[in-house]
Design an enzyme around this catalytic site. Sequence first.
Site, PDB file in Angstrom:
ATOM      1  N   TYR A  49       0.752  -1.465  -0.288  1.00  0.00           N
ATOM      2  CA  TYR A  49       0.028  -0.079  -0.187  1.00  0.00           C
ATOM      3  C   TYR A  49       1.189   1.266   0.262  1.00  0.00           C
ATOM      4  O   TYR A  49       1.770   1.359   0.735  1.00  0.00           O
ATOM      5  CB  TYR A  49      -0.497   0.488   1.673  1.00  0.00           C
ATOM      6  N   ASP A  59       9.649   4.501   0.041  1.00  0.00           N
ATOM      7  CA  ASP A  59       8.019   5.043   0.816  1.00  0.00           C
ATOM      8  C   ASP A  59       8.594   4.947   2.211  1.00  0.00           C
ATOM      9  O   ASP A  59       8.262   3.752   2.698  1.00  0.00           O
ATOM     10  CB  ASP A  59       7.467   4.056  -0.164  1.00  0.00           C
ATOM     11  N   LYS A  89       3.417  10.708   7.505  1.00  0.00           N
ATOM     12  CA  LYS A  89       3.207  10.509   9.086  1.00  0.00           C
ATOM     13  C   LYS A  89       3.848  11.028   9.421  1.00  0.00           C
ATOM     14  O   LYS A  89       3.346  12.639   9.877  1.00  0.00           O
ATOM     15  CB  LYS A  89       2.920   9.687   9.364  1.00  0.00           C
TER      16      LYS A  89
HETATM   17  C1  LIG Z   1       3.881   3.326   3.022  1.00  0.00           C
HETATM   18  C2  LIG Z   1       2.708   4.169   3.367  1.00  0.00           C
HETATM   19  N1  LIG Z   1       2.532   5.001   1.710  1.00  0.00           N
HETATM   20  C3  LIG Z   1       2.175   5.903   1.557  1.00  0.00           C
HETATM   21  C4  LIG Z   1       0.775   5.891   2.511  1.00  0.00           C
HETATM   22  C5  LIG Z   1      -0.190   7.639   2.538  1.00  0.00           C
HETATM   23  O1  LIG Z   1      -0.560   8.393   3.107  1.00  0.00           O
HETATM   24  P1  LIG Z   1      -1.530   9.242   3.714  1.00  0.00           P
HETATM   25  O2  LIG Z   1      -2.600   8.322   4.160  1.00  0.00           O
HETATM   26  O3  LIG Z   1      -1.064  10.050   4.708  1.00  0.00           O
HETATM   27  O4  LIG Z   1      -2.124   9.643   2.387  1.00  0.00           O
HETATM   28  C6  LIG Z   1       0.948   5.096   3.590  1.00  0.00           C
HETATM   29  C7  LIG Z   1      -0.915   5.211   4.541  1.00  0.00           C
HETATM   30  O5  LIG Z   1      -0.897   4.739   5.866  1.00  0.00           O
HETATM   31  C8  LIG Z   1       1.185   4.296   4.089  1.00  0.00           C
HETATM   32  O6  LIG Z   1       1.784   3.852   5.195  1.00  0.00           O
END
Ligand SMILES: Cc1ncc(COP(=O)(O)O)c(C=O)c1O
Length: 444
Positions: A144, A245, A272
Amino acid sequence: MFPDDHPGSRALFERALKVMPGGNSRHTVYFPPYPVYAAKGEGARVTDVDGVSRLDFINNYSSLIHGHCHPEVTAAITRQAATLQAVSLPTEAEIELAELLCARLPSVEQIRFANSGTEGVMMAIKAARGFTGRRLIAKVEGAYHGSDDTAAVSTYPHPSKWSDPDEGRGVSEPGSGPGAAADVIILQMNDVEGGRRLIKRHGAELAAVLVDPLVKNLGYRPASPAFLEMLREETRAAGALLIFDEVYSLRLGYGGAQEVLGVRADLTALGKIIGGGLPVGAVGGSAEIMTAVFDPRGGKAKVSHGGTYNANPLTMAAGAVSMRLFDRAAFDRLSGLGDRLRKGLAEAASAAGATARVTGAASIVGLFHMSGSGETFRDMAKARMENPEAGRKAEHFFRHMLDNGVLMGAPGFFVLSTALTEADIDHVINEAHVAFSTLRKAAA
Ligand SMILES: Cc1ncc(COP(=O)(O)O)c(C=O)c1O
């Protein structure tokens, strides 16, 4: 016991259903028959509208590294709110957070801010395409990375759509443009030789490989060093970029997962915890790439990056204080709490003779009611199908915790904050002993 003594939450859910589909704006907050509604957060605790206080072990899916309303973070937000809330001019606050993050992450020499991890990943993908002039992105099946169409390909592909992993074909997520999958090559987590073959085959068209080194949907087992080394080697050979990421995995090390793993990405997506609890996202990387792509001086930037709320002063102020507080000593203490919880949960499972696996690293803890389930999304999906009781056990565990003062992630995870104490961790471990032993009695 939930839901019986939660009339306040029930009433709010019924009211919400009239004006929001499913009653909310974020599907992860729902659990049946209705979610608990939060009224107040304080340190490690969140109190619901019916007055029940619980230890928060979700911490807004990781963003609350210091728990709720840390006094210094609150003071920074309050100060900033009284000074300047939003403006169509740059501010010193964004330079400060950028300096902190560039000093902390060796591969990040320059950075640009946005408002969510989704945007951070999306901008990293655009930057890679802009820099290389290529179209394809490779990513790991089941990982994700937020809601951007490209990043979302094959996040939850249905088994009926699984094709030969050697073809690397992806599946667009429902709601995404059907063309999204054509732009994405799908790798299987930790399949070193399979991944190498796919990157070599598509190398000339490949803009970047996008990887999260600790995928939640894959049970929080880390990407293997051999897999990450292969990605680094093959992207370099292909003239493609490696994107980490670190929206979630920044928790794995003081300098993020890259510091711990010894890998240097070309671009890093962030989010985050860097926003101190307020909405945030970012993309960072080498000065060469970031400047080539985003620097607007001398005409138009290669990739345009606007955003009404980018680098908004409130987030920047909260983020700077929060990251400063999360120094090496705080990081080590929090990781120690994570180790204590992992050890305690494993002992609780073993004392009850339960089949369970405890995973994760640093301040992220996973608990799965199955033994080994392989490395890949497909292995995990098959293991779930073969162990239907694992879902039932996870549900029991979550409900037990909810009824005993602990808010954990329903699928089986705990995300810690610096506001927690050893006594809080031990409370969870004690309740885990009770939950596992109830499960054992029910099975007998
Ligand atoms: C690994 C990862 N990338 C991207 C995101 C997306 O972040 P946001 O919810 O701030 O859009 C998340 C959210 O949980 C994530 O865990």
